[in-house]
Scaffold this active site. Structure first.
Site, PDB file in Angstrom:
ATOM      1  N   ARG A   1      20.816  -2.585  15.434  1.00  0.00           N
ATOM      2  CA  ARG A   1      19.396  -3.322  15.341  1.00  0.00           C
ATOM      3  C   ARG A   1      18.506  -2.169  15.125  1.00  0.00           C
ATOM      4  O   ARG A   1      17.286  -2.390  14.365  1.00  0.00           O
ATOM      5  CB  ARG A   1      18.855  -3.843  16.789  1.00  0.00           C
ATOM      6  CG  ARG A   1      17.487  -4.288  16.843  1.00  0.00           C
ATOM      7  CD  ARG A   1      17.050  -4.806  18.162  1.00  0.00           C
ATOM      8  NE  ARG A   1      15.613  -5.103  18.221  1.00  0.00           N
ATOM      9  CZ  ARG A   1      15.220  -5.649  19.124  1.00  0.00           C
ATOM     10  NH1 ARG A   1      15.769  -6.003  20.153  1.00  0.00           N
ATOM     11  NH2 ARG A   1      13.751  -6.004  19.054  1.00  0.00           N
TER      12      ARG A   1
ATOM     13  N   ASN B   1      20.531 -14.132  17.271  1.00  0.00           N
ATOM     14  CA  ASN B   1      19.613 -14.187  16.082  1.00  0.00           C
ATOM     15  C   ASN B   1      20.392 -13.689  14.999  1.00  0.00           C
ATOM     16  O   ASN B   1      21.283 -12.834  14.935  1.00  0.00           O
ATOM     17  CB  ASN B   1      18.438 -13.103  16.343  1.00  0.00           C
ATOM     18  CG  ASN B   1      17.369 -13.914  17.000  1.00  0.00           C
ATOM     19  OD1 ASN B   1      16.877 -15.078  16.643  1.00  0.00           O
ATOM     20  ND2 ASN B   1      16.604 -13.267  17.919  1.00  0.00           N
TER      21      ASN B   1
ATOM     22  N   CYS C   1      15.286 -21.141  20.500  1.00  0.00           N
ATOM     23  CA  CYS C   1      14.456 -19.989  20.633  1.00  0.00           C
ATOM     24  C   CYS C   1      13.353 -20.131  21.653  1.00  0.00           C
ATOM     25  O   CYS C   1      13.004 -21.285  21.892  1.00  0.00           O
ATOM     26  CB  CYS C   1      13.933 -19.713  19.270  1.00  0.00           C
ATOM     27  SG  CYS C   1      12.523 -18.501  18.919  1.00  0.00           S
TER      28      CYS C   1
ATOM     29  N   HIS D   1      11.559 -19.098  13.933  1.00  0.00           N
ATOM     30  CA  HIS D   1      10.436 -18.112  13.728  1.00  0.00           C
ATOM     31  C   HIS D   1       9.636 -18.013  12.536  1.00  0.00           C
ATOM     32  O   HIS D   1       8.968 -17.302  11.968  1.00  0.00           O
ATOM     33  CB  HIS D   1      11.374 -16.591  13.651  1.00  0.00           C
ATOM     34  CG  HIS D   1      11.970 -16.207  14.879  1.00  0.00           C
ATOM     35  ND1 HIS D   1      12.387 -14.750  15.072  1.00  0.00           N
ATOM     36  CD2 HIS D   1      11.956 -16.647  16.046  1.00  0.00           C
ATOM     37  CE1 HIS D   1      12.688 -14.784  16.406  1.00  0.00           C
ATOM     38  NE2 HIS D   1      12.605 -15.988  16.853  1.00  0.00           N
TER      39      HIS D   1
ATOM     40  N   TYR E   1       5.568 -14.931  14.960  1.00  0.00           N
ATOM     41  CA  TYR E   1       6.287 -14.274  13.891  1.00  0.00           C
ATOM     42  C   TYR E   1       5.469 -14.442  12.634  1.00  0.00           C
ATOM     43  O   TYR E   1       5.903 -13.603  11.486  1.00  0.00           O
ATOM     44  CB  TYR E   1       7.801 -14.716  13.995  1.00  0.00           C
ATOM     45  CG  TYR E   1       8.536 -14.131  14.808  1.00  0.00           C
ATOM     46  CD1 TYR E   1       9.309 -13.032  14.685  1.00  0.00           C
ATOM     47  CD2 TYR E   1       8.682 -14.618  16.132  1.00  0.00           C
ATOM     48  CE1 TYR E   1      10.188 -12.370  15.664  1.00  0.00           C
ATOM     49  CE2 TYR E   1       9.411 -13.986  16.962  1.00  0.00           C
ATOM     50  CZ  TYR E   1      10.010 -13.046  16.738  1.00  0.00           C
ATOM     51  OH  TYR E   1      10.876 -12.232  17.829  1.00  0.00           O
TER      52      TYR E   1
END
Ligand code: NAD
Ligand code: G6P
Ligand code: MN
Ligand code: MN
Length: 432
Positions: A93, A147, A168, A198, A252
């Site tokens: 990540r 995700n 989510c 998102h 987002y």
């Protein structure tokens, strides 16, 4: 009693899930919960499992917690499988968030080039799990949290025979935020969501059935209105923009609508405190220190520093409503199947759905407002190309996906970033 398998059980979020099951013990008789991880996660898994057992014991709940690295044992005859794995672990990540910044693009783990790299690693893992389920628990529900959540759910639904629903915590957090702003209970509100994971908007806000959308927009225009997601920088829209949009955008969407300001925030943060994955690394080590304290028997408040706060409300309520055939409404990721006339039938959307023992049934949308349609279609096409790239190791699809993403928008930058992403993720991309 029910058997549940949680893939990625060593996550620091797991105590939330345990709390969610404990709270619902009288309506949701979970007998066995298998926390599954990989050898690299064994240490985290052991700490979380010992803590989970203390939580269960303190609550006097009749729930057996098992820790294993044997996925087959966990999946065999499971009723529900929840997924919260991080393919490539936190270091991947951190790379996902750094690579785009080198090219002056937003580095984020779910949207843009970072989310693209995450998807390339995670799609094969999600499909592997679903294929194991086809053999070991073909009728189980897959409740996906990993995700990019909507994209992974779409890959599973279109490429396996498993019944999957994606989750989510953003919709629940938006509803909770509005209930605070209107000083009412969350049950008094209905937010009519349109979009994909998102990338959703609340088109309308109803309070006791009455349309209060305009008031809701004034409340988020208010300068004292704070960012609700712990992982997203505090950057504000102009009231003019929000009024002209006439809807409530998920946090987002700031990455798209306020791209230059958000890029500056990401660059500044990366220099001062590190990218979000680096911040999470220190939050996580603090959490695991707490979890090892044998006096700790309840979820600590420090977990709220993670962006995923309240995710277990989403997961446990969904499982409750499927198991108990409740027919209530929850916002989840499901197959479009004609609900949104501006997106393909086989696309996964995030939408208010009626939940019963046959799953999630989206409430019809029809066409979407013109002002959001282009962005929505653009990002969905990006997702579909990315799934194709991830499954078939299709480099052409990969380059086109990255090029058309609104947070990239450049063939040359996409080409250079794709080279970096593929070479830095070699170990995690079996299909390339
Ligand atoms: P994490 O880094 O703690 O990873 C969770 C666990 O997954 C780790 O213990 C790791 O060892 C394990 N893991 C990695 N690959 C695995 C595999 N192939 N099989 C089984 N386990 C594996 O991650 P986290 O921060 O707790 O987040 C977990 C996931 O949940 C991420 O994908 C994150 O993006 C997602 N998430 C989603 C939401 C949402 O709103 N959908 C909210 C919070 C977190
Ligand atoms: C939000 C999003 C999740 C995301 C998380 C990141 O909750 O909805 O999809 O995984 O934030 O939080 P973190 O603490 O890992 O940055
Ligand atoms: Mn999310
Ligand atoms: Mn760094």
């Amino acid at each position: 009693g029910l058997k549940i398998a949680t893939i990625g059980g060593g996550s620091s979020y797991t105590p939330e899930l345990i709390e969610g099951f404990i709270k619902r013990m009288d309506v949701l008789p979970v007998k066995d919960l298998y926390l599954v991880d990989i050898p690299e996660g064994q240490e985290k898994l052991n700490i979380v499992t010992a803590f989970a057992k203390r939580m269960v014991e303190k609550a006097g709940a009749d729930l057996r917690i098992h820790a294993t690295t044997d996925r087959e044992e966990a999946l065999k005859d499971a009723d529900f499988v929840t997924t919260q794995f991080r393919a490539g672990l936190l270091d991947s990540r951190i790379r996902d968030e750094h690579i785009p910044l080198r090219y002056h693009k937003i580095g984020q783990e779910t949207t843009g080039a970072g989310g693209f790299a995450n998807a390339l690693r995670s799609v094969p893992v999600a499909l592997d799990i679903a294929h194991d389920m086809e053999r070991l628990c073909p009728n189980a529900w897959l409740i996906n949290f990993a995700n990019p959540s909507g994209l992974l759910t779409e890959a599973v639904l279109n490429h396996t025979n498993i019944r999957a629903i994606g989750l989510c915590n953003c919709p629940i957090n938006m509803i909770n935020d509005m209930s605070q702003k209107f000083s009412c209970s969350a049950d008094d509100l209905f937010l009519d969501f349109v979009g994909i994971n998102h990338l959703i908007w609340a088109q309308k806000v109803l309070l006791h059935g009455k349309d209060v959308t305009a008031e809701a927009i004034e409340k988020i225009c208010d300068a004292s209105s704070k960012e609700i997601m712990a992982n997203i920088p505090e950057v504000h829209y102009s009231p003019e923009f929000l009024r002209s949009l006439g809807m409530i955008p998920v946090s987002y969407l700031k990455y798209y609508y306020l791209q230059p300001q958000m890029l500056e925030e990401c660059l500044a943060d990366s220099k001062s405190k590190g990218v979000r994955g680096e911040v999470v690394k220190s939050v996580e080590s603090e959490l695991f220190t707490l979890y090892q304290d044998t006096d700790l028997k309840e979820k600590p408040e420090q977990l709220a520093r993670r962006g995923g706060a309240r995710y277990s409300d989403a997961a446990c309520s969904l499982i409750d409503s499927i198991y108990n055939n409740k027919k209530d409404i929850q916002v989840v990721n499901v197959m479009n199947s004609g609900c949104n006339l501006d997106l393909p039938e086989n696309a996964v959307i995030e939408r208010n759905c009626v939940i019963d023992s046959n799953g999630a049934h989206p409430i019809q949308i029809g066409h979407t407002p013109l002002k959001i349609r282009g962005l929505l279609q653009n990002v969905k096409v990006y997702e579909q190309l990315t799934i194709q790239a991830a499954i078939y190791g299709d480099r052409d699809a990969a380059l086109q996906a990255l090029t058309i993403h609104p947070l990239v928008n450049s063939a040359e930058t996409a080409r250079l970033m794709l080279n970096d992403i593929l070479s830095e993720n070699q170990a995690f991309l079996p299909n390339f």
